[in-house]
Design a protein around this motif. Sequence first.
Motif, PDB file in Angstrom:
ATOM      1  N   GLU A   1       0.571  -1.226  -0.034  1.00  0.00           N
ATOM      2  CA  GLU A   1      -0.079   0.078   0.046  1.00  0.00           C
ATOM      3  C   GLU A   1       1.066   1.179   0.062  1.00  0.00           C
ATOM      4  OE1 GLU A   1      -1.234   0.529   4.644  1.00  0.00           O
ATOM      5  OE2 GLU A   1      -2.153  -1.032   3.424  1.00  0.00           O
ATOM      6  N   GLY A   2       0.165   2.380  -0.190  1.00  0.00           N
ATOM      7  CA  GLY A   2       0.961   3.644  -0.351  1.00  0.00           C
ATOM      8  C   GLY A   2       0.006   4.668  -0.143  1.00  0.00           C
ATOM      9  N   SER A   3       0.459   5.936   0.120  1.00  0.00           N
ATOM     10  CA  SER A   3      -0.337   7.246   0.136  1.00  0.00           C
ATOM     11  C   SER A   3       0.579   8.364  -0.226  1.00  0.00           C
ATOM     12  CB  SER A   3      -1.087   7.304   1.475  1.00  0.00           C
ATOM     13  OG  SER A   3      -0.178   7.680   2.477  1.00  0.00           O
ATOM     14  N   ALA A   4      -0.096   9.377  -0.846  1.00  0.00           N
ATOM     15  CA  ALA A   4       0.743  10.523  -1.293  1.00  0.00           C
ATOM     16  C   ALA A   4      -0.228  11.922  -1.821  1.00  0.00           C
ATOM     17  CB  ALA A   4       1.498  10.118  -2.506  1.00  0.00           C
ATOM     18  N   ALA A   5       0.094  12.843  -1.745  1.00  0.00           N
ATOM     19  CA  ALA A   5      -0.673  14.005  -2.071  1.00  0.00           C
ATOM     20  C   ALA A   5      -1.112  14.165  -3.636  1.00  0.00           C
ATOM     21  CB  ALA A   5       0.122  15.252  -1.661  1.00  0.00           C
ATOM     22  N   SER A   6      -0.409  13.578  -4.433  1.00  0.00           N
ATOM     23  CA  SER A   6      -0.830  13.572  -5.719  1.00  0.00           C
ATOM     24  C   SER A   6      -0.897  12.239  -6.450  1.00  0.00           C
ATOM     25  CB  SER A   6      -0.173  14.626  -6.739  1.00  0.00           C
ATOM     26  OG  SER A   6       1.104  14.006  -6.870  1.00  0.00           O
ATOM     27  N   THR A   7      -1.713  12.044  -7.613  1.00  0.00           N
ATOM     28  CA  THR A   7      -1.733  10.696  -8.163  1.00  0.00           C
ATOM     29  C   THR A   7      -0.172  10.431  -8.715  1.00  0.00           C
ATOM     30  OG1 THR A   7      -2.499  11.762 -10.288  1.00  0.00           O
ATOM     31  CG2 THR A   7      -4.139  10.906  -8.624  1.00  0.00           C
ATOM     32  N   PHE A   8       0.279  11.489  -9.148  1.00  0.00           N
ATOM     33  CA  PHE A   8       1.805  11.321  -9.587  1.00  0.00           C
ATOM     34  C   PHE A   8       2.756  10.850  -8.851  1.00  0.00           C
ATOM     35  CE2 PHE A   8       6.078  13.034 -10.593  1.00  0.00           C
ATOM     36  CZ  PHE A   8       6.379  12.669 -11.887  1.00  0.00           C
TER      37      PHE A   8
ATOM     38  N   SER B   1      -5.557   4.512 -14.442  1.00  0.00           N
ATOM     39  CA  SER B   1      -6.776   4.650 -15.025  1.00  0.00           C
ATOM     40  C   SER B   1      -7.950   5.120 -13.947  1.00  0.00           C
ATOM     41  CB  SER B   1      -7.558   3.357 -15.759  1.00  0.00           C
ATOM     42  OG  SER B   1      -6.414   2.906 -16.871  1.00  0.00           O
ATOM     43  N   TYR B   2      -8.404   6.128 -14.113  1.00  0.00           N
ATOM     44  CA  TYR B   2      -9.508   7.059 -13.392  1.00  0.00           C
ATOM     45  C   TYR B   2     -10.879   5.995 -13.614  1.00  0.00           C
ATOM     46  CZ  TYR B   2      -7.054  11.070 -12.064  1.00  0.00           C
ATOM     47  OH  TYR B   2      -6.014  11.808 -11.506  1.00  0.00           O
ATOM     48  N   VAL B   3     -11.374   5.632 -12.508  1.00  0.00           N
ATOM     49  CA  VAL B   3     -12.775   5.278 -12.440  1.00  0.00           C
ATOM     50  C   VAL B   3     -13.756   6.118 -12.411  1.00  0.00           C
ATOM     51  CG1 VAL B   3     -14.123   3.203 -11.501  1.00  0.00           C
ATOM     52  CG2 VAL B   3     -11.815   2.830 -11.600  1.00  0.00           C
ATOM     53  N   SER B   4     -13.363   6.864 -11.238  1.00  0.00           N
ATOM     54  CA  SER B   4     -14.247   8.258 -11.066  1.00  0.00           C
ATOM     55  C   SER B   4     -13.154   9.252 -10.765  1.00  0.00           C
ATOM     56  CB  SER B   4     -15.220   7.931 -10.003  1.00  0.00           C
ATOM     57  OG  SER B   4     -14.470   7.963  -8.768  1.00  0.00           O
ATOM     58  N   PRO B   5     -13.575  10.592 -10.347  1.00  0.00           N
ATOM     59  CA  PRO B   5     -12.650  11.476  -9.990  1.00  0.00           C
ATOM     60  C   PRO B   5     -12.153  11.212  -8.737  1.00  0.00           C
ATOM     61  CG  PRO B   5     -14.702  12.660 -10.850  1.00  0.00           C
ATOM     62  CD  PRO B   5     -15.168  11.188 -10.705  1.00  0.00           C
ATOM     63  N   SER B   6     -12.462  10.431  -7.904  1.00  0.00           N
ATOM     64  CA  SER B   6     -11.771  10.058  -6.633  1.00  0.00           C
ATOM     65  C   SER B   6     -11.316   8.731  -6.541  1.00  0.00           C
ATOM     66  CB  SER B   6     -12.870  10.668  -5.462  1.00  0.00           C
ATOM     67  OG  SER B   6     -13.999   9.660  -5.516  1.00  0.00           O
TER      68      SER B   6
END
Length: 121
Positions: free
Chosen positions: A25-32, A56-61
């Motif tokens: 798992e991971g987390s960050a402030a931006s998708t990049f 690939s986006y599924v929805s905006p979030s």
Amino acid sequence: MGVYTFICKSSGGEWNAKQYSGDLEGSAASTFDLQRQLVNVALRSEGSGPVSSSFSYVSPSSAVFQVIIGGGGGGGGFIGGGAAAASATGGAAAAPADAPVEEKKEEKEESDEDMGFSLFD
């Protein structure tokens, strides 16, 4: 070859990702930044090798991110190529020569006169 699929969700300005079937798992402030982090996490887990990824986006979030490490170099691609493409073309070549060929009925294209107006009037 290692394939890592992550489910990514945005909540409160932070993107979080959990591996679909695994513990990464991971987390960050931006998708990049999240994508870079997840590639590094997958590389630490798998070792080294050529890396390809897709986001690939599924929805905006929410989104799906896939990291593929290893695999063959050259030819075919990793999805829809290789044996599947070879069997598709091989099956077409193996069709009997005397099989009747179906003629497709060509649809008449509508011209601008058929719509009741013309672009050049």
